[in-house]
Design an enzyme around this catalytic site. Structure first.
Site, mmCIF file in Angstrom:
data_model
loop_
_atom_site.group_PDB
_atom_site.id
_atom_site.type_symbol
_atom_site.label_atom_id
_atom_site.label_comp_id
_atom_site.label_asym_id
_atom_site.label_seq_id
_atom_site.Cartn_x
_atom_site.Cartn_y
_atom_site.Cartn_z
ATOM 1 N N GLY A 1 -1.025 5.274 3.999
ATOM 2 C CA GLY A 1 -0.320 6.354 3.539
ATOM 3 C C GLY A 1 -1.399 7.829 3.927
ATOM 4 O O GLY A 1 -2.500 7.595 4.307
ATOM 5 N N ARG B 1 2.470 1.844 8.598
ATOM 6 C CA ARG B 1 2.043 0.462 8.391
ATOM 7 C C ARG B 1 2.848 -0.275 9.555
ATOM 8 O O ARG B 1 3.850 -0.142 9.799
ATOM 9 C CB ARG B 1 2.344 -0.023 6.845
ATOM 10 C CG ARG B 1 1.518 0.745 5.808
ATOM 11 C CD ARG B 1 2.046 0.274 4.384
ATOM 12 N NE ARG B 1 1.180 1.133 3.275
ATOM 13 C CZ ARG B 1 1.425 2.214 3.085
ATOM 14 N NH1 ARG B 1 2.430 3.241 3.441
ATOM 15 N NH2 ARG B 1 0.426 2.826 1.966
ATOM 16 N N ASP C 1 -7.431 0.016 2.051
ATOM 17 C CA ASP C 1 -7.586 -1.445 1.678
ATOM 18 C C ASP C 1 -6.866 -2.134 2.663
ATOM 19 O O ASP C 1 -7.733 -2.985 3.530
ATOM 20 C CB ASP C 1 -7.048 -1.750 0.080
ATOM 21 C CG ASP C 1 -7.383 -3.100 0.098
ATOM 22 O OD1 ASP C 1 -6.389 -3.910 0.191
ATOM 23 O OD2 ASP C 1 -8.528 -3.425 -0.080
ATOM 24 N N THR D 1 -7.521 7.972 1.380
ATOM 25 C CA THR D 1 -6.392 7.626 0.716
ATOM 26 C C THR D 1 -6.555 8.398 -0.882
ATOM 27 O O THR D 1 -7.833 8.462 -1.176
ATOM 28 C CB THR D 1 -6.517 6.004 0.044
ATOM 29 O OG1 THR D 1 -5.703 5.765 -0.912
ATOM 30 C CG2 THR D 1 -7.939 5.678 -0.324
ATOM 31 N N ASP E 1 -5.937 7.681 -3.717
ATOM 32 C CA ASP E 1 -6.002 6.780 -4.829
ATOM 33 C C ASP E 1 -7.379 6.716 -5.368
ATOM 34 O O ASP E 1 -7.609 6.366 -6.618
ATOM 35 C CB ASP E 1 -5.194 5.473 -4.728
ATOM 36 C CG ASP E 1 -3.844 5.627 -4.676
ATOM 37 O OD1 ASP E 1 -3.375 6.368 -5.371
ATOM 38 O OD2 ASP E 1 -3.278 4.836 -3.809
ATOM 39 N N ASP F 1 -9.322 4.550 -4.798
ATOM 40 C CA ASP F 1 -9.582 3.155 -5.399
ATOM 41 C C ASP F 1 -10.286 2.103 -4.439
ATOM 42 O O ASP F 1 -10.393 0.790 -4.833
ATOM 43 C CB ASP F 1 -8.179 2.416 -5.866
ATOM 44 C CG ASP F 1 -7.359 2.398 -4.781
ATOM 45 O OD1 ASP F 1 -7.636 2.882 -3.612
ATOM 46 O OD2 ASP F 1 -6.304 1.694 -4.710
ATOM 47 N N ARG G 1 -0.235 3.518 -7.978
ATOM 48 C CA ARG G 1 0.578 2.282 -8.285
ATOM 49 C C ARG G 1 -0.075 0.836 -8.931
ATOM 50 O O ARG G 1 -0.058 0.266 -9.710
ATOM 51 C CB ARG G 1 1.092 1.660 -7.000
ATOM 52 C CG ARG G 1 2.119 0.441 -7.173
ATOM 53 C CD ARG G 1 2.678 0.141 -5.934
ATOM 54 N NE ARG G 1 1.861 -0.229 -4.819
ATOM 55 C CZ ARG G 1 1.660 0.606 -3.688
ATOM 56 N NH1 ARG G 1 2.248 1.516 -3.591
ATOM 57 N NH2 ARG G 1 0.685 0.187 -2.794
#
Length: 330
Positions: free
Chosen positions: A14, A75, A106, A129, A131, A133, A175
């Site tokens: 993303g 992707r 990731d 990213t 996120d 994370d 998510r």
């Protein structure tokens, strides 16, 4: 290790604000050290298709402030198959690319690790990213912009919530992780924050909102991470509405709004620092690592760790969120 003469750079997964700043830093650092740079379009898919563009210092002028990514992102399902990875490798060889900087998350790093082990080409990852994370870095490129975008939107929603005595459920991205929800929720003074890392009890949420109304509270903001175990914001709002029929409830999904926009100063500086570190890591002979920041300093994390471990939410931030939304603090 022979001196690297040409590197490739791509963005994958993303998009995240600050990716262009990261590309710029990679290109300008490489050119400073007299390295050639090839931009790989559309991530691994572009690598398979041989979509390369030469990048000079001037190629990345006036992009540090732009959201998105000039190299495109995406992707690639084909990259999961070895025959397509071999084709990608043949394209890199044909282009004389001796090392690659991968900007993504990731999945990007997992692909880089497999590919590098198969064909012995060094990859350095940069965490891009929204996120936040990824294990091994305190912040990822795009995260600061995303939470500021979310806070700005929630502040505006708060205005209309107050004007109409409404309860708004605001869904933010996340998510698998609640980093965006947690920080944006604290910063916007949300009455409740629902994240995947903590089990959501609808009964407790209903009690919190009901008690607030009894104390005279007329409007509420509930921030919901999209991956919350109780469901999306619409599902949770419906469950609450069934019990609190006198509440005027609305739902806002911020969605991809959080991915766009001009990166913040923090994201531009982070991308610049990591871009310089990534190129210098390749020149030093490092491979299969992610460059990140830990405690304000550059850190090198093996792809195995960055992809196998998960970043945990800060328990202190969870405590702050609970403390500040407690009735006694209102």
């Amino acid at each position: 290790m022979p001196k690297i003469k040409k590197i490739g750079v791509f963005t994958s997964g993303g998009d995240a604000p600050g990716m262009n700043a990261a590309i710029r830093a990679v290109v300008r650092t490489a050119r400073y050290y007299k390295l050639e740079v090839a931009g790989i379009l559309r991530g691994y898919e572009g690598m398979i298709e041989g979509e390369f563009v030469p990048l000079k210092a001037r190629s990345v002028s006036n992009i540090i402030q732009r959201g998105g990514t000039i190299l495109k992102a995406g992707r690639s399902k084909r990259f999961l198959e070895k025959k397509w990875r071999r084709q990608a490798y043949e394209n890199l060889k044909k282009e004389n690319i001796e090392g690659v900087v991968a900007i993504g998350g990731d999945g990007t790093f997992k692909g880089a690790l497999v590919f590098s082990n198969e064909f012995n080409i060094p990859f350095i990852g940069m965490p891009g990213t929204i996120d936040n994370d990824l294990y091994g870095t305190d912040f990822t490129i795009g995260y600061d912009t995303a939470i500021n975008t979310a806070v700005d939107a929630i502040d505006k929603i708060r205005d209309t919530a107050d004007s109409h005595d409404r309860c708004f459920f605001v869904e933010v991205m996340g998510r698998d992780a609640g980093f965006i929800a947690l920080r944006s929720g604290i910063a916007s003074g949300a009455e409740a924050i629902l994240i995947p890392e903590r089990k959501t009890k609808i009964s407790e949420l209903i009690t919190l909102l009901k008690n607030g109304k009894q104390r005279g509270k007329t409007s509420n903001i509930v921030v919901v991470a999209e991956g919350d175990d109780a469901g999306h914001a619409f599902n949770i709002a419906d469950l609450v509405k069934q019990k609190l029929k006198d509440f005027d409830i609305r739902v806002v999904v911020l969605g991809h709004l959080q991915r766009g926009g001009s990166p913040t100063c923090m994201d531009r500086i982070l991308a610049s620092r990591l871009g310089v570190a990534a190129v210098e890591a390749l020149m030093d002979g490092k491979k299969n690592i992610m460059v990140g920041v830990q405690g304000g300093k550059i850190a090198y994390v093996p792809f195995e760790k960055a992809t196998k471990h998960h970043q945990e939410v800060d328990p202190y931030l969870l405590r702050i969120a609970n403390l500040l939304s407690h009735p006694a603090s209102k």
